[in-house]
Design a protein around this motif. Structure first.
Motif, short mmCIF file in Angstrom:
data_model
loop_
_atom_site.label_atom_id
_atom_site.label_comp_id
_atom_site.label_asym_id
_atom_site.label_seq_id
_atom_site.Cartn_x
_atom_site.Cartn_y
_atom_site.Cartn_z
N ALA A 258 0.85 -1.20 0.00
CA ALA A 258 0.00 0.00 0.00
C ALA A 258 0.88 1.25 0.00
CB ALA A 258 -0.95 -0.03 1.19
N ALA A 259 0.41 2.29 0.64
CA ALA A 259 1.10 3.59 0.56
C ALA A 259 2.51 3.56 1.14
CB ALA A 259 0.26 4.64 1.29
N ALA A 260 2.78 2.68 2.12
CA ALA A 260 4.11 2.62 2.73
C ALA A 260 5.17 2.18 1.73
CB ALA A 260 4.10 1.69 3.94
N GLY A 261 4.76 1.42 0.69
CA GLY A 261 5.64 1.06 -0.41
C GLY A 261 6.79 0.14 -0.05
N ASP A 262 7.78 0.12 -0.94
CA ASP A 262 8.92 -0.79 -0.77
C ASP A 262 9.73 -0.49 0.49
OD1 ASP A 262 8.24 -2.06 -3.10
OD2 ASP A 262 9.68 -0.96 -4.35
N GLY A 263 9.61 0.72 1.01
CA GLY A 263 10.33 1.05 2.24
C GLY A 263 9.86 0.26 3.44
N ALA A 264 8.68 -0.35 3.35
CA ALA A 264 8.16 -1.19 4.43
C ALA A 264 8.55 -2.65 4.25
CB ALA A 264 6.65 -1.06 4.51
N PHE A 265 9.47 -2.92 3.32
CA PHE A 265 9.94 -4.29 3.09
C PHE A 265 11.45 -4.24 2.90
CE2 PHE A 265 8.61 -8.46 0.75
CZ PHE A 265 9.47 -9.17 1.55
N ALA A 266 12.18 -4.27 4.01
CA ALA A 266 13.63 -4.13 3.99
C ALA A 266 14.30 -5.48 3.78
CB ALA A 266 14.12 -3.50 5.29
N LYS A 267 15.30 -5.49 2.92
CA LYS A 267 16.13 -6.68 2.69
C LYS A 267 17.57 -6.19 2.70
CE LYS A 267 12.44 -8.30 -0.36
NZ LYS A 267 12.06 -8.57 -1.78
N THR A 268 18.23 -6.33 3.85
CA THR A 268 19.44 -5.57 4.10
C THR A 268 20.63 -6.45 4.44
OG1 THR A 268 17.99 -3.87 5.06
CG2 THR A 268 20.36 -3.61 5.37
N PRO A 269 21.60 -6.62 3.52
CA PRO A 269 22.87 -7.25 3.91
C PRO A 269 23.73 -6.25 4.67
CG PRO A 269 22.91 -6.64 1.60
CD PRO A 269 21.53 -6.30 2.10
N MET A 270 24.57 -6.75 5.54
CA MET A 270 25.43 -5.85 6.32
C MET A 270 26.69 -6.58 6.78
SD MET A 270 23.06 -5.55 9.77
CE MET A 270 21.50 -5.83 8.94
N ILE A 271 27.69 -5.80 7.14
CA ILE A 271 28.88 -6.34 7.78
C ILE A 271 28.77 -6.10 9.28
CG2 ILE A 271 30.37 -6.11 5.76
CD1 ILE A 271 31.48 -3.54 7.03
N ARG A 272 29.40 -6.96 10.06
CA ARG A 272 29.29 -6.87 11.52
C ARG A 272 30.65 -7.15 12.15
NH1 ARG A 272 23.48 -8.71 13.12
NH2 ARG A 272 24.39 -8.67 15.19
N ALA A 273 30.88 -6.54 13.31
CA ALA A 273 32.07 -6.82 14.11
C ALA A 273 31.71 -6.68 15.58
CB ALA A 273 33.20 -5.88 13.73
N GLU A 274 32.37 -7.48 16.44
CA GLU A 274 32.08 -7.48 17.87
C GLU A 274 33.35 -7.65 18.68
OE1 GLU A 274 27.79 -9.87 17.34
OE2 GLU A 274 29.48 -10.79 18.39
N TYR A 275 33.39 -6.97 19.81
CA TYR A 275 34.45 -7.18 20.81
C TYR A 275 33.77 -7.56 22.12
CZ TYR A 275 37.80 -6.02 24.47
OH TYR A 275 38.60 -6.07 25.58
N HIS A 276 34.10 -8.77 22.63
CA HIS A 276 33.49 -9.30 23.84
C HIS A 276 34.47 -9.19 25.01
CE1 HIS A 276 29.98 -11.42 21.88
NE2 HIS A 276 30.76 -11.15 20.82
N PHE A 277 33.92 -8.81 26.16
CA PHE A 277 34.79 -8.65 27.35
C PHE A 277 34.02 -9.02 28.60
CE2 PHE A 277 32.78 -4.68 26.23
CZ PHE A 277 32.30 -4.18 27.41
#
Length: 277
Positions: A258-277
């Motif tokens: 509907a009016a919300a359009g493609d912005g309401a259907f996200a398909k997002t690849p991403m890079i990630r990094a973590e430091y645990h302590f």
């Protein structure tokens, strides 16, 4: 109706869970995520976001705690006039009571490791976009802990959600509605790899603040992380990096057809990094 009293109850729940018992184990981390294909309802542009987070998980005599705070920093495509950047703080807290620990009894049966009850809250505050969300949400419901390497928890949670965006003069409460939540962290064999993430399947929440119907929502966020700690002389599971992907259909209950359009259907690849302590 979501009231200030409810907010105080949620904060008290977090404080009680974090301080009432000494931790048997804990894992605290800072992390970073980046992607260029984020999406927002009623926005046709791809949005780049830098996301910094603080996360804490711990277990104690009667259960476990989980806390995560994301600081999401969008580029100018998240702004209605494209001349400012949007910033968002999103906090999640969950406390799970483990019935087996409380009863001092092994409740395992078949593929199920144990049973529990989860409660907590979500909080967000966003500025710089046209909506400027101020979400407040309490959650509560039963949890099943499956017998897998690492963990896989399945919860059926009732949600009590409200929002007070800049586009609406008062805080608006949606209909209480259920969510099926899966959360997992599973090592991949003997490799220095892990499969982590969550999946939320959320029912429609009645009318939105403008009188329109909401839609069922699916939000799946997953990642494969590589533990490269040994390469830099650090202890196991200290430094991790990997690739993630988020699938978010009918984001925030908005109909992507509907009016919300493609912005309401996200398909997002991403890079990630973590430091645990």
């Amino acid at each position: 109706m979501f009231t200030r009293k409810s907010t105080l109850i949620g904060l008290a729940l977090m404080a009680a869970g974090l301080t009432a018992q000494a931790a048997d184990w804990s894992d605290t981390s800072i992390g970073y995520r980046y992607g260029t294909k984020f999406a927002e309802p009623f926005n046709t542009s791809d949005i780049s976001k830098n996301i910094f987070n603080l996360s804490h998980a711990s277990g104690y005599k009667y259960g476990s705690n989980f806390f995560n705070a994301d600081m999401l920093m969008s580029d100018k495509n998240d702004s209605p006039n494209r001349n400012t950047e949007a910033h968002e703080l999103y906090i999640v807290y969950r406390h799970t009571l483990d019935f087996g620990k409380i009863l001092n009894k092994d409740l395992a049966v078949g593929p199920i490791r144990g049973f529990g009850f989860t409660a907590g809250f979500d909080y967000n505050n966003k500025s710089g976009d046209s909506y400027q969300s101020k979400k407040r949400m309490l959650v509560a419901g039963p949890t099943v802990m499956l017998d897998v390497p690492g963990f896989l928890n399945v919860s059926l949670l009732q949600l009590w959600e409200s929002n007070a965006p800049a586009t609406h003069p008062d805080r608006y409460s949606y209909d209480p509605h259920p969510m099926l939540n899966l959360a997992w962290g599973i090592p991949i064999g003997s490799l220095p790899l892990s499969f982590t993430g969550y999946a939320n399947f959320i029912a429609a929440k009645g009318k939105n603040e403008f009188g329109g119907a909401t839609k069922p929502e699916t939000n799946i966020d997953l990642a494969v992380m590589y533990d490269f700690s040994s390469l830099v002389g650090a202890g196991k599971n200290t430094f991790k990096a990997g690739l993630g992907y988020q699938y978010w259909k009918n984001k925030f209950g908005n109909d992507h057809n509907a009016a919300a359009g493609d912005g309401a259907f996200a398909k997002t690849p991403m890079i990630r990094a973590e430091y645990h302590f």
